[in-house]
Design a protein around this motif. Structure first.
Motif, PDB file in Angstrom:
ATOM      1  N   ASP A 123       0.835  -1.208   0.000  1.00  0.00           N
ATOM      2  CA  ASP A 123       0.000   0.000   0.000  1.00  0.00           C
ATOM      3  C   ASP A 123       0.873   1.262   0.000  1.00  0.00           C
ATOM      4  O   ASP A 123       2.093   1.173   0.156  1.00  0.00           O
ATOM      5  CB  ASP A 123      -1.013  -0.042   1.152  1.00  0.00           C
ATOM      6  CG  ASP A 123      -0.466   0.522   2.438  1.00  0.00           C
ATOM      7  OD1 ASP A 123       0.767   0.665   2.562  1.00  0.00           O
ATOM      8  OD2 ASP A 123      -1.279   0.836   3.316  1.00  0.00           O
ATOM      9  N   GLU A 125       1.579   3.504   1.986  1.00  0.00           N
ATOM     10  CA  GLU A 125       2.431   3.779   3.137  1.00  0.00           C
ATOM     11  C   GLU A 125       3.607   2.813   3.227  1.00  0.00           C
ATOM     12  O   GLU A 125       4.435   2.917   4.123  1.00  0.00           O
ATOM     13  CB  GLU A 125       1.604   3.700   4.431  1.00  0.00           C
ATOM     14  CG  GLU A 125       0.605   4.828   4.573  1.00  0.00           C
ATOM     15  CD  GLU A 125      -0.229   4.685   5.842  1.00  0.00           C
ATOM     16  OE1 GLU A 125       0.338   4.780   6.938  1.00  0.00           O
ATOM     17  OE2 GLU A 125      -1.441   4.453   5.730  1.00  0.00           O
ATOM     18  N   TYR A 127       3.385  -0.640   3.435  1.00  0.00           N
ATOM     19  CA  TYR A 127       3.142  -1.897   4.141  1.00  0.00           C
ATOM     20  C   TYR A 127       2.511  -2.912   3.193  1.00  0.00           C
ATOM     21  O   TYR A 127       1.639  -2.578   2.391  1.00  0.00           O
ATOM     22  CB  TYR A 127       2.193  -1.673   5.326  1.00  0.00           C
ATOM     23  CG  TYR A 127       2.767  -0.774   6.384  1.00  0.00           C
ATOM     24  CD1 TYR A 127       3.696  -1.263   7.291  1.00  0.00           C
ATOM     25  CD2 TYR A 127       2.393   0.562   6.466  1.00  0.00           C
ATOM     26  CE1 TYR A 127       4.239  -0.434   8.265  1.00  0.00           C
ATOM     27  CE2 TYR A 127       2.923   1.398   7.431  1.00  0.00           C
ATOM     28  CZ  TYR A 127       3.844   0.891   8.332  1.00  0.00           C
ATOM     29  OH  TYR A 127       4.384   1.710   9.284  1.00  0.00           O
ATOM     30  N   CYS A 128       2.955  -4.157   3.328  1.00  0.00           N
ATOM     31  CA  CYS A 128       2.356  -5.235   2.550  1.00  0.00           C
ATOM     32  C   CYS A 128       0.894  -5.379   2.958  1.00  0.00           C
ATOM     33  O   CYS A 128       0.573  -5.428   4.147  1.00  0.00           O
ATOM     34  CB  CYS A 128       3.099  -6.540   2.793  1.00  0.00           C
ATOM     35  SG  CYS A 128       2.265  -7.969   2.073  1.00  0.00           S
ATOM     36  N   GLU A 129       0.010  -5.495   1.990  1.00  0.00           N
ATOM     37  CA  GLU A 129      -1.418  -5.582   2.307  1.00  0.00           C
ATOM     38  C   GLU A 129      -1.815  -6.974   2.770  1.00  0.00           C
ATOM     39  O   GLU A 129      -2.945  -7.199   3.177  1.00  0.00           O
ATOM     40  CB  GLU A 129      -2.258  -5.153   1.088  1.00  0.00           C
ATOM     41  CG  GLU A 129      -2.159  -3.661   0.844  1.00  0.00           C
ATOM     42  CD  GLU A 129      -3.023  -3.185  -0.313  1.00  0.00           C
ATOM     43  OE1 GLU A 129      -3.927  -3.934  -0.735  1.00  0.00           O
ATOM     44  OE2 GLU A 129      -2.787  -2.059  -0.787  1.00  0.00           O
ATOM     45  N   GLY A 132       1.652  -7.322   6.156  1.00  0.00           N
ATOM     46  CA  GLY A 132       1.866  -6.122   6.962  1.00  0.00           C
ATOM     47  C   GLY A 132       3.296  -5.634   7.020  1.00  0.00           C
ATOM     48  O   GLY A 132       3.572  -4.601   7.621  1.00  0.00           O
ATOM     49  N   LEU A 133       4.218  -6.375   6.410  1.00  0.00           N
ATOM     50  CA  LEU A 133       5.635  -6.000   6.539  1.00  0.00           C
ATOM     51  C   LEU A 133       5.909  -4.650   5.888  1.00  0.00           C
ATOM     52  O   LEU A 133       5.495  -4.404   4.751  1.00  0.00           O
ATOM     53  CB  LEU A 133       6.516  -7.060   5.873  1.00  0.00           C
ATOM     54  CG  LEU A 133       8.022  -6.849   6.048  1.00  0.00           C
ATOM     55  CD1 LEU A 133       8.440  -7.218   7.466  1.00  0.00           C
ATOM     56  CD2 LEU A 133       8.802  -7.665   5.030  1.00  0.00           C
ATOM     57  N   ARG A 134       6.609  -3.793   6.623  1.00  0.00           N
ATOM     58  CA  ARG A 134       7.071  -2.559   6.005  1.00  0.00           C
ATOM     59  C   ARG A 134       8.190  -2.939   5.054  1.00  0.00           C
ATOM     60  O   ARG A 134       9.161  -3.582   5.443  1.00  0.00           O
ATOM     61  CB  ARG A 134       7.596  -1.571   7.035  1.00  0.00           C
ATOM     62  CG  ARG A 134       8.135  -0.304   6.362  1.00  0.00           C
ATOM     63  CD  ARG A 134       8.946   0.526   7.307  1.00  0.00           C
ATOM     64  NE  ARG A 134       8.113   1.453   8.061  1.00  0.00           N
ATOM     65  CZ  ARG A 134       7.689   2.629   7.579  1.00  0.00           C
ATOM     66  NH1 ARG A 134       8.018   3.008   6.369  1.00  0.00           N
ATOM     67  NH2 ARG A 134       6.955   3.410   8.318  1.00  0.00           N
ATOM     68  N   SER A 160      13.883   0.992  11.591  1.00  0.00           N
ATOM     69  CA  SER A 160      13.150   0.279  10.559  1.00  0.00           C
ATOM     70  C   SER A 160      13.429   0.861   9.184  1.00  0.00           C
ATOM     71  O   SER A 160      13.086   0.267   8.182  1.00  0.00           O
ATOM     72  CB  SER A 160      11.657   0.317  10.846  1.00  0.00           C
ATOM     73  OG  SER A 160      11.202   1.640  10.867  1.00  0.00           O
TER      74      SER A 160
ATOM     75  N   TRP B 234      -8.042  -3.986  10.180  1.00  0.00           N
ATOM     76  CA  TRP B 234      -7.325  -4.955   9.353  1.00  0.00           C
ATOM     77  C   TRP B 234      -6.194  -5.541  10.183  1.00  0.00           C
ATOM     78  O   TRP B 234      -5.511  -4.799  10.897  1.00  0.00           O
ATOM     79  CB  TRP B 234      -6.754  -4.226   8.132  1.00  0.00           C
ATOM     80  CG  TRP B 234      -5.841  -5.040   7.254  1.00  0.00           C
ATOM     81  CD1 TRP B 234      -6.170  -5.707   6.114  1.00  0.00           C
ATOM     82  CD2 TRP B 234      -4.423  -5.238   7.435  1.00  0.00           C
ATOM     83  NE1 TRP B 234      -5.062  -6.322   5.583  1.00  0.00           N
ATOM     84  CE2 TRP B 234      -3.990  -6.054   6.364  1.00  0.00           C
ATOM     85  CE3 TRP B 234      -3.493  -4.834   8.390  1.00  0.00           C
ATOM     86  CZ2 TRP B 234      -2.650  -6.463   6.226  1.00  0.00           C
ATOM     87  CZ3 TRP B 234      -2.175  -5.234   8.257  1.00  0.00           C
ATOM     88  CH2 TRP B 234      -1.752  -6.040   7.187  1.00  0.00           C
ATOM     89  N   GLU B 294       9.714  -4.304  10.738  1.00  0.00           N
ATOM     90  CA  GLU B 294       8.530  -3.602  11.229  1.00  0.00           C
ATOM     91  C   GLU B 294       7.329  -4.091  10.434  1.00  0.00           C
ATOM     92  O   GLU B 294       7.399  -4.205   9.227  1.00  0.00           O
ATOM     93  CB  GLU B 294       8.683  -2.090  11.037  1.00  0.00           C
ATOM     94  CG  GLU B 294       7.463  -1.308  11.522  1.00  0.00           C
ATOM     95  CD  GLU B 294       7.596   0.188  11.253  1.00  0.00           C
ATOM     96  OE1 GLU B 294       8.436   0.825  11.896  1.00  0.00           O
ATOM     97  OE2 GLU B 294       6.876   0.695  10.383  1.00  0.00           O
TER      98      GLU B 294
END
Ligand SMILES: [Zn+2]
Ligand SMILES: [Zn+2]
Lengths: 413, 439
Positions: A123, A125, A127-129, A132-134, A160, B234, B294
């Motif tokens: 996404d 920002e 982050y994996c959709e 969630g991993l940045r 990070s 989510w 993260e």
């Protein structure tokens, strides 16, 4: 030149009236946008994107840059107009075919997917959709070489993302290196450091080409970088910020400009000679030409009387941290910085050596010039920079680490 | 929607987890500010006033209840749709006489008062039936801010299954604030109503206070500007929401109310909103990551289900570190509201033990609760506890009071859901990666 030290808020102030302290009201700043370095100096057309694309095979895109500059930047946002048709869907920066990361926002480009779970969308920002991993960005670990110089920037082990940025340009017989460290308590610090490093290197080269002397060019570059960073903030409460240090390494002198606590060192190859009367010992920090410190007679190479550059022999710290207390900056670039004091120092090495430019991620672990010197004594600049970064990581890697190693070769006598 | 309250979402957390850590806690503060009151006047509203008319309400109580219901009707803004229901073992609409709800105006208010004068106390208590009738009446106004006031003085005669089924049937269709009067009702039953129907429960110790209390409930309802807002959460693949609780102004567990929006996303209803602040405690579980990595552990959005509009959003993050100084820090908000939830549990366990005759457990729990209430600045609860448990100022030993007024016990039971707001601590490090207004 007059005073070695002046307040800079706009490049105009820096170029034309170095003694003027100018603080722009917030409202007068340019609205936040991708800063275009060219706007900040009169000679826009001269060296378009000098620090931008060079160092990659596509450097030839811009005619002037191609023959003149061998340069690269670790965290570069290419000029928006330079685009070859394709643009990053997130930030609009132009994207060259085959690139994995956007150079503007540092995020993986579509199709790249998530580094952990594959083709999942990422996404805006970052982050994996799915998992969630940045996503790691291009600047997590970057290496660059220009001329005989090299730089390495690394995220470190505890952060990070890499909020440091570097730029390295070799052209016209000089080498320009800039290191900026994003202030982590500010919003989007990585955008500040990236804009400052890129703008600083570009403006410095442009200023030299338009006839400025090294000190003026250094000051103009810092002012240009300050303007670019200020433009990223919408108010003092939304002010991306970073430190700044530039090194201009020519054939007979080294010119350093800085604001904040990123540093430059001289690591002379010659054995340390006995102390010369009238100068400091070689083990401590060099007397820094800085008219703000009225603590007695200083060696001020750029003061009104122009006594010339400070001679350099053995390893020495060339900058003086702008800090109130350890870790608390007294100067930085950002729309909240108010009056920015540009420190500029000019030095004349008396033998070969290297200029080391670094963020506190390195000097926090290895502070003494004499301790840094062995790293650069034997290896190539790239190997030396890598070894220094490895040292910082092995020592804990608490912060982002950025190291530029720029050799100085005195002209043959 | 051009004019609506401005929603903000502030997230307080410590994102750092130790190696192998999987659980992330975050305090979400949702604040609605701005033109709520002005907007509310243009929002369609529908109200059902349910008055217990069981036999036990006889005497002065039914008189006070009539007056309170009448005051509530008088407080309704012109144009609000309303009805009055008498609750016994049946649910009987006593006004309006025709089908459905009626718009509030001078005439209908007068007619409602007339109908209330005929209200007599007779019969049993079937709260589930009362709520079902309210749901049926309010169903004709799907876009309105839908609300019911429920007053009772006795325990529900319905079986738990029947009662629970009625609550499940009504959940999400209207918000209900319920009040108990006298000392023969069960706080746990009204707490269930409050939890299921996203409202409050309360104790009216003196029937003469009913009128003021009803008026206040209607005023609060008239201030609602958005009929329904949901928290959309989510979580990453192989992650899950462990719990989502409202922790301020009162405790209420939303975990079980999740409605799946997609395989990774669930919506949690929060009811209607005026200008107000509510605080939630979110706990998510994610697969452990490597040191330095993260992840977004939760992406929280505030949505209007009617329009799909996103009102605010924020990230709950997790980052793994081997630095214990970072990973052992607890965010002040998480610490405070965890303590408030513990306070509630201590009071409930203590009162339960006391009722079962286990006085040692009761003393231990209620004594600890009293100290925790005092330490955390929950003065209201501390005062309620002081009526039940005393602490020797010399030795610090807790002792149950020998005779406790039944009303004091009910007040403590009912009041235990109220939490203290955290003392404002601006600029606390580690607070908030995600403040963002609508946009
Ligand atoms: Zn981009
Ligand atoms: Zn992924």
């Amino acid at each position: 030149m007059t005073a070695p030290d002046d307040a800079v808020a706009t490049p105009e102030a820096g170029v034309g009236e170095p003694d003027d302290a100018v603080t722009l009201p917030v409202a007068a700043r340019r609205p936040a946008a991708t800063p275009e370095a060219g706007e900040s100096t009169p000679d826009t057309g001269d060296v378009p994107d000098a620090g931008d694309t060079a160092g990659t095979p596509e450097a030839g895109d811009t005619a002037d840059a191609a023959d003149a500059a061998d340069a690269s930047g670790a965290s570069d946002a290419s000029g928006v107009e330079a685009g070859a048709g394709e643009a990053c869907p997130r930030c609009g920066s132009s994207v060259h075919p085959g690139e994995f990361f956007c150079e503007g926002c540092g995020q993986p480009l579509d199709g790249a997917g998530c580094v952990r779970c594959g083709p999942a969308p990422v996404d805006p920002e970052g982050y994996c959709e799915l998992c969630g991993l940045r996503q790691p960005s291009e600047s997590d670990h970057a290496e660059t070489e220009a001329g005989g110089a090299a730089g390495v920037s690394d995220r470190g082990l505890r952060h990070s993302r890499n909020e440091d940025a570097m730029a390295l340009v070799a052209a016209d017989g000089v080498t320009i290196g800039v290191v900026c460290d994003g202030v982590s308590s500010s919003p989007r610090p990585e955008t500040a450091s990236s804009a400052a490093a890129r703008t600083g290197a570009t403006v410095l080269l442009e200023a030299l080409r338009s006839g400025a002397d090294p000190v003026t060019a250094t000051r103009t570059a810092l002012a240009g970088a300050a303007t670019a960073v200020a433009a990223l903030g919408s108010s003092v409460d939304d002010a991306p910020a970073c430190t700044y240090v530039s090194a201009l390494v020519g054939t007979d002198r080294v010119t350093i400009g800085w604001a904040g606590d990123s540093r430059a060192y001289w690591l002379g190859a010659a054995p340390t000679p006995p102390p010369v009367p009238g100068t400091d010992s070689d083990t401590g920090p060099m007397p820094v030409p800085d008219s703000d410190s009225d603590t007695g007679p200083m060696l001020s190479p750029v003061s009104g009387s122009d006594p010339g550059p400070v001679p350099l022999r053995g390893p020495a710290l060339l900058t003086e941290d702008d800090v109130v207390s350890p870790g608390l900056l007294s100067a930085w670039l950002g729309v909240d910085a108010g009056r920015i004091t540009a420190h500029v120092g000019e030095f004349a090495p008396e033998g070969p050596g290297v200029v080391l430019v670094c963020s506190d991620g390195l000097w926090g672990y290895l502070e003494e010039a004499a301790d840094l010197a062995p790293f650069t004594a034997r290896d190539t600049p790239l190997e030396a920079a890598r070894a220094l970064v490895r040292h910082a990581l092995a020592a804990g890697g608490r912060d982002n680490v950025t190291v530029l190693v720029i050799p100085f070769h005195p002209p043959p006598v | 929607m051009s004019d609506q309250p401005l929603f903000t979402l502030d997230i307080d957390q410590n994102k750092y987890l130790p190696t192998g850590g999987r659980e992330i806690h975050a305090i979400l503060t949702v604040e609605a500010t701005g033109p709520a009151e002005r907007v509310a006047a243009d929002v369609e509203a529908a109200e059902v006033i349910i008055v217990d008319a069981s036999g036990s309400m006889g005497g002065s109580k039914i008189v006070e209840a009539r007056q309170a219901a009448q005051a509530a009707v008088e407080t309704l803004r012109d144009g609000t749709y309303f009805a009055v229901v008498a609750g016994t073992h049946e649910a009987t609409k006593i006004y309006p006489h025709r089908a459905g709800l009626v718009r509030a105006d001078g005439r209908t208010r007068k007619d409602a008062a007339q109908a209330l004068r005929g209200l007599r106390a007779d019969g049993g208590t079937a709260i589930g039936k009362w709520l079902r009738l309210a749901a049926e009446l309010l169903a004709d106004h799907p876009r309105a801010v839908r609300h019911a006031i429920l007053l009772t003085d006795g325990q529900n005669n319905e079986s738990a299954e029947v009662f629970d089924a009625a609550l499940a049937h009504c959940a999400g269709t209207f918000v209900c604030d319920s009040r108990g009067v006298g000392t023969d009702w069960a706080p746990a039953e009204l707490r269930k109503v409050a939890d299921a129907l996203l409202g409050t429960s309360g104790f009216i110790r003196d029937a003469r206070d009913l009128t003021d209390n009803f008026r206040m409930m209607i005023e609060s309802m008239m201030g609602k500007a958005v009929a329904e807002v949901a928290l959309r959460v989510w979580t990453p693949q192989h992650g899950r929401v462990k719990h989502l609780k409202q922790v301020s102004p009162t405790l209420s567990d939303l975990t079980g109310m999740r409605a799946a929006a997609d395989p990774l996303t669930g919506d949690y209803p929060t009811g209607s909103w005026g200008a107000e602040t509510r605080v939630y405690h979110l706990c998510v579980e994610v697969p452990a990551g490597a040191v330095g990595q993260e992840v977004r552990g939760a992406w929280v959005r505030l949505v209007r289900p009617d329009t799909g509009e996103i009102l605010a959003r924020g990230n709950v993050l997790a980052q793994w570190t081997d630095d214990l100084a970072l990973s052992t820090r607890v965010s002040p908000g998480v610490a405070h509201y965890t303590g408030q939830a513990e306070l509630f549990d201590l009071i409930q366990e203590g009162l339960g033990a006391r009722a079962a005759g286990d006085l040692d457990t009761a003393t231990a729990r209620l004594g600890r609760a009293r100290r925790l209430a005092e330490e955390s600045g929950n003065d209201d609860t501390a005062k309620l506890l002081a009526k039940v448990v005393e602490i020797d100022s010399g030795t610090g030993t807790a002792r149950l009071r020998r005779s406790v007024d039944k009303a004091d016990e009910i007040a403590l039971d009912t009041g235990s859901v109220r939490t203290a707001r955290m003392r404002r601590d601006p600029g606390e490090p580690g607070s908030s990666d995600g403040r963002s207004p609508a946009g």
